[in-house]
Design a protein around this motif. Structure first.
Motif, mmCIF file in Angstrom:
data_model
loop_
_atom_site.group_PDB
_atom_site.id
_atom_site.type_symbol
_atom_site.label_atom_id
_atom_site.label_comp_id
_atom_site.label_asym_id
_atom_site.label_seq_id
_atom_site.Cartn_x
_atom_site.Cartn_y
_atom_site.Cartn_z
ATOM 1 N N GLY A 146 0.858 -1.176 0.000
ATOM 2 C CA GLY A 146 0.000 0.000 0.000
ATOM 3 C C GLY A 146 0.891 1.221 0.000
ATOM 4 N N ALA A 147 0.735 2.090 -0.958
ATOM 5 C CA ALA A 147 1.600 3.272 -1.056
ATOM 6 C C ALA A 147 1.475 4.140 0.191
ATOM 7 C CB ALA A 147 1.250 4.084 -2.299
ATOM 8 N N PRO A 148 2.579 4.731 0.665
ATOM 9 C CA PRO A 148 2.523 5.604 1.840
ATOM 10 C C PRO A 148 1.472 6.700 1.681
ATOM 11 C CG PRO A 148 4.793 5.156 1.245
ATOM 12 C CD PRO A 148 3.945 4.589 0.139
ATOM 13 N N GLY A 149 0.574 6.788 2.657
ATOM 14 C CA GLY A 149 -0.473 7.796 2.634
ATOM 15 C C GLY A 149 -1.730 7.389 1.891
ATOM 16 N N ASP A 150 -1.665 6.321 1.081
ATOM 17 C CA ASP A 150 -2.825 5.849 0.343
ATOM 18 C C ASP A 150 -3.771 5.114 1.291
ATOM 19 O OD1 ASP A 150 -3.758 5.242 -2.682
ATOM 20 O OD2 ASP A 150 -4.185 3.488 -1.440
ATOM 21 N N VAL A 151 -5.035 5.034 0.936
ATOM 22 C CA VAL A 151 -6.010 4.342 1.774
ATOM 23 C C VAL A 151 -5.626 2.884 1.978
ATOM 24 C CG1 VAL A 151 -7.527 3.738 -0.172
ATOM 25 C CG2 VAL A 151 -8.486 3.943 2.139
ATOM 26 N N LEU A 152 -4.936 2.287 0.992
ATOM 27 C CA LEU A 152 -4.526 0.894 1.117
ATOM 28 C C LEU A 152 -3.560 0.678 2.282
ATOM 29 C CD1 LEU A 152 -3.895 -0.165 -2.600
ATOM 30 C CD2 LEU A 152 -5.790 -0.876 -1.140
ATOM 31 N N GLU A 153 -2.818 1.718 2.643
ATOM 32 C CA GLU A 153 -1.826 1.555 3.699
ATOM 33 C C GLU A 153 -2.473 1.215 5.040
ATOM 34 O OE1 GLU A 153 2.308 3.661 5.132
ATOM 35 O OE2 GLU A 153 0.599 4.974 4.721
ATOM 36 N N TYR A 154 -3.729 1.561 5.211
ATOM 37 C CA TYR A 154 -4.417 1.311 6.469
ATOM 38 C C TYR A 154 -4.884 -0.145 6.607
ATOM 39 C CZ TYR A 154 -4.385 6.339 6.987
ATOM 40 O OH TYR A 154 -3.971 7.651 7.104
ATOM 41 N N SER A 155 -4.848 -0.899 5.508
ATOM 42 C CA SER A 155 -5.355 -2.272 5.576
ATOM 43 C C SER A 155 -4.390 -3.326 5.040
ATOM 44 C CB SER A 155 -6.686 -2.379 4.810
ATOM 45 O OG SER A 155 -6.515 -2.026 3.441
ATOM 46 N N ALA A 156 -3.511 -2.971 4.090
ATOM 47 C CA ALA A 156 -2.638 -3.963 3.455
ATOM 48 C C ALA A 156 -1.720 -4.610 4.477
ATOM 49 C CB ALA A 156 -1.822 -3.301 2.344
ATOM 50 N N SER A 157 -1.819 -5.939 4.638
ATOM 51 C CA SER A 157 -1.117 -6.617 5.722
ATOM 52 C C SER A 157 -0.373 -7.850 5.222
ATOM 53 C CB SER A 157 -2.117 -6.979 6.825
ATOM 54 O OG SER A 157 -3.101 -7.880 6.355
ATOM 55 N N ALA A 158 -0.143 -8.820 6.105
ATOM 56 C CA ALA A 158 0.669 -9.980 5.750
ATOM 57 C C ALA A 158 0.154 -11.245 6.422
ATOM 58 C CB ALA A 158 2.124 -9.741 6.148
ATOM 59 N N GLY A 159 0.217 -12.350 5.684
ATOM 60 C CA GLY A 159 -0.194 -13.644 6.222
ATOM 61 C C GLY A 159 -0.503 -14.602 5.095
ATOM 62 N N GLY A 160 -0.746 -15.856 5.433
ATOM 63 C CA GLY A 160 -1.058 -16.838 4.408
ATOM 64 C C GLY A 160 -1.524 -18.152 4.999
ATOM 65 N N ALA A 161 -1.982 -19.035 4.128
ATOM 66 C CA ALA A 161 -2.438 -20.361 4.551
ATOM 67 C C ALA A 161 -2.170 -21.369 3.445
ATOM 68 C CB ALA A 161 -3.922 -20.339 4.902
ATOM 69 N N ALA A 162 -1.964 -22.615 3.854
ATOM 70 C CA ALA A 162 -1.658 -23.702 2.927
ATOM 71 C C ALA A 162 -2.683 -24.821 3.089
ATOM 72 C CB ALA A 162 -0.257 -24.243 3.203
ATOM 73 N N PHE A 163 -3.047 -25.454 1.962
ATOM 74 C CA PHE A 163 -4.014 -26.542 1.968
ATOM 75 C C PHE A 163 -3.463 -27.746 1.218
ATOM 76 C CE2 PHE A 163 -6.400 -22.695 2.590
ATOM 77 C CZ PHE A 163 -7.290 -23.033 3.599
ATOM 78 N N LEU A 164 -3.587 -28.906 1.843
ATOM 79 C CA LEU A 164 -3.220 -30.169 1.210
ATOM 80 C C LEU A 164 -4.488 -30.758 0.611
ATOM 81 C CD1 LEU A 164 -0.883 -32.236 0.813
ATOM 82 C CD2 LEU A 164 -1.726 -33.372 2.892
ATOM 83 N N ILE A 165 -4.495 -30.906 -0.703
ATOM 84 C CA ILE A 165 -5.674 -31.382 -1.423
ATOM 85 C C ILE A 165 -5.456 -32.834 -1.852
ATOM 86 C CG2 ILE A 165 -7.224 -30.971 -3.378
ATOM 87 C CD1 ILE A 165 -7.139 -28.683 -1.311
ATOM 88 N N GLY A 166 -6.438 -33.679 -1.588
ATOM 89 C CA GLY A 166 -6.321 -35.085 -1.951
ATOM 90 C C GLY A 166 -7.680 -35.763 -1.976
ATOM 91 N N SER A 167 -7.654 -37.107 -2.054
ATOM 92 C CA SER A 167 -8.898 -37.878 -2.130
ATOM 93 C C SER A 167 -9.052 -38.875 -0.988
ATOM 94 C CB SER A 167 -8.972 -38.622 -3.470
ATOM 95 O OG SER A 167 -7.884 -39.520 -3.601
ATOM 96 N N LYS A 168 -8.048 -38.960 -0.106
ATOM 97 C CA LYS A 168 -8.097 -39.884 1.024
ATOM 98 C C LYS A 168 -8.026 -39.099 2.339
ATOM 99 C CE LYS A 168 -7.802 -43.490 -1.738
ATOM 100 N NZ LYS A 168 -8.947 -44.420 -1.938
ATOM 101 N N ASN A 169 -8.774 -39.568 3.323
ATOM 102 C CA ASN A 169 -8.757 -38.952 4.662
ATOM 103 C C ASN A 169 -9.047 -37.451 4.614
ATOM 104 O OD1 ASN A 169 -7.978 -41.472 5.834
ATOM 105 N ND2 ASN A 169 -5.869 -41.052 5.207
ATOM 106 N N ILE A 170 -9.989 -37.058 3.801
ATOM 107 C CA ILE A 170 -10.294 -35.633 3.664
ATOM 108 C C ILE A 170 -11.143 -35.163 4.847
ATOM 109 C CG2 ILE A 170 -10.060 -35.569 1.158
ATOM 110 C CD1 ILE A 170 -13.036 -35.790 0.866
ATOM 111 N N ILE A 171 -10.776 -33.988 5.386
ATOM 112 C CA ILE A 171 -11.515 -33.433 6.525
ATOM 113 C C ILE A 171 -12.657 -32.521 6.065
ATOM 114 C CG2 ILE A 171 -9.559 -33.616 8.089
ATOM 115 C CD1 ILE A 171 -9.115 -30.579 7.678
ATOM 116 N N ALA A 172 -12.570 -32.059 4.827
ATOM 117 C CA ALA A 172 -13.633 -31.226 4.253
ATOM 118 C C ALA A 172 -13.749 -31.544 2.771
ATOM 119 C CB ALA A 172 -13.352 -29.751 4.460
ATOM 120 N N LYS A 173 -14.849 -32.137 2.386
ATOM 121 C CA LYS A 173 -15.091 -32.475 0.980
ATOM 122 C C LYS A 173 -15.481 -31.219 0.209
ATOM 123 C CE LYS A 173 -18.331 -34.987 -1.988
ATOM 124 N NZ LYS A 173 -19.606 -35.764 -2.009
#
Length: 351
Positions: A146-173
């Motif tokens: 987010g450019a300094p002073g731009d509205v995006l600077e008030y919200s642009a943040s950091a983080g992430g998530a990873a998902f293992l996709i498969g067909s056996k032992n799935i916890i969420a179909k």
């Protein structure tokens, strides 16, 4: 063949900055700005954190929760982000090496603004269903700009998530996925530019709301369901206001989006927003819970998913990695000077 989520993991940096601290520098009412965006604070990557480290940590948590999965059975790994540290050199191969999955059949970095992570899930689903791979990993992560002073600077943040996709032992179909995509230039960043540009209010109605509602309505029609049929719903969250509004437009209740709505306390993690929100929901989900998910990426498109939590969630090793709720606890607040240093907006000579 049933395809779905076998495991997942999320990572959120512990550093935070508040809108009022940002506003203090620019001489504006930062607290009021945060209130308008429904953002009370946002996560900030540490000086030694980037999309590679965030993705690797999320992927390691994912693997820790699936101790029975051999990393060498992972045939595909995709990292979706707007903040890849290399213009030429994949993030995906580094992450695959970090979880001891190399050599993988296919690995690539994906870009589609904030929905690159969910696009990766769709790609992995197709490869698993075709029999080309046993497992695929899809990651959505960003250290958003987010450019300094731009509205995006008030919200642009950091983080992430990873998902293992498969067909056996799935916890969420994953019962179904579909997408709605058009050429809508609401937000962009050209090669070599440090900060994105955006179309202001144009990013709302003709962009975000059109695509999210279109994909969501298509999904409800395809599945023959109504909002009340779902225990949880997760929508892309560039701020706290947009997902709250779009949920109401579609007929979802605040209680359905509450668990996965994290932007008010961690900001907009871009490609990580929906994946982290879904992770927070899976942290609390029980067998037979139905989950509705719709992402959004500028440019523009939305991916929608209908999921059902299975009985496998009962024996899933969730305790082997921190929950999203745990990662939000005990933040370390920083001032704007430290924020500028961590975001590398100023660089020491030779640094």
């Amino acid at each position: 063949m049933d395809i779905g989520i076998v495991s997942y993991g999320a990572y959120i940096p512990r550093y935070r900055i508040k809108p009022e601290e940002i506003g203090r520098i620019w001489g504006v009412d930062g607290k009021g700005m945060g209130k308008g965006l429904m953002v009370t604070q946002k996560s900030v990557p540490g000086v030694d954190e980037d999309v590679v480290t965030i993705s690797a940590e999320a992927a390691r948590y994912m693997m820790a929760r699936a101790p029975g999965v051999d990393p060498h059975d992972i045939g595909a790994l995709y990292v979706g982000s707007e903040s890849h540290p290399y213009a030429v050199k994949p993030t995906a191969t580094i992450v695959a090496e970090a979880i001891e999955a190399t050599p993988v059949m296919t690995a690539a970095d994906l870009e589609f603004a904030c929905k690159a992570g969910t696009a990766g899930i769709q790609a992995c689903m197709g490869l698993v269903a075709s029999g080309m791979i046993k497992y695929g990993v899809a990651i959505g992560a960003d250290t958003s700009q987010g450019a300094p002073g731009d509205v995006l600077e008030y919200s642009a943040s950091a983080g992430g998530a990873a998902f293992l996709i498969g067909s056996k032992n799935i916890i969420a179909k994953i019962n179904k996925t579909l997408s709605f995509t058009t050429d809508t230039p609401d937000f962009w960043r050209r090669e070599g530019q440090p900060y994105p540009l955006h179309g202001g209010r144009f990013t709302g109605d003709p962009a975000y709301f059109k695509h999210v509602t279109s994909a969501a309505k298509m999904m409800l029609k395809e599945m023959g369901t109504e909002p009340k049929d779902y225990k949880y719903a997760v929508f892309h969250q560039p701020n706290g206001k947009f997902p709250t509004r779009v949920a109401g437009m579609l007929g979802f209740e605040d209680a359905q989006i509450k668990t996965g709505l994290l932007t008010p306390v961690i900001g907009n993690t871009y490609s990580g927003a929906v994946p982290i929100g879904l992770s927070a929901v899976l942290d609390k989900a029980e067998p037979d819970d139905r989950i509705f998910v719709t992402s959004y990426g500028s440019g523009a498109g939305s991916d929608s998913f209908d999921l059902t939590v299975t009985d496998e969630i009962k024996k899933y090793q969730k305790k082997n990695a921190p929950t999203v709720e745990k990662m939000i606890e005990n933040p370390v607040y920083i001032d704007y000077g430290m924020y500028v240093k961590f975001k590398k907006m100023i660089i020491m000579p030779g640094g």
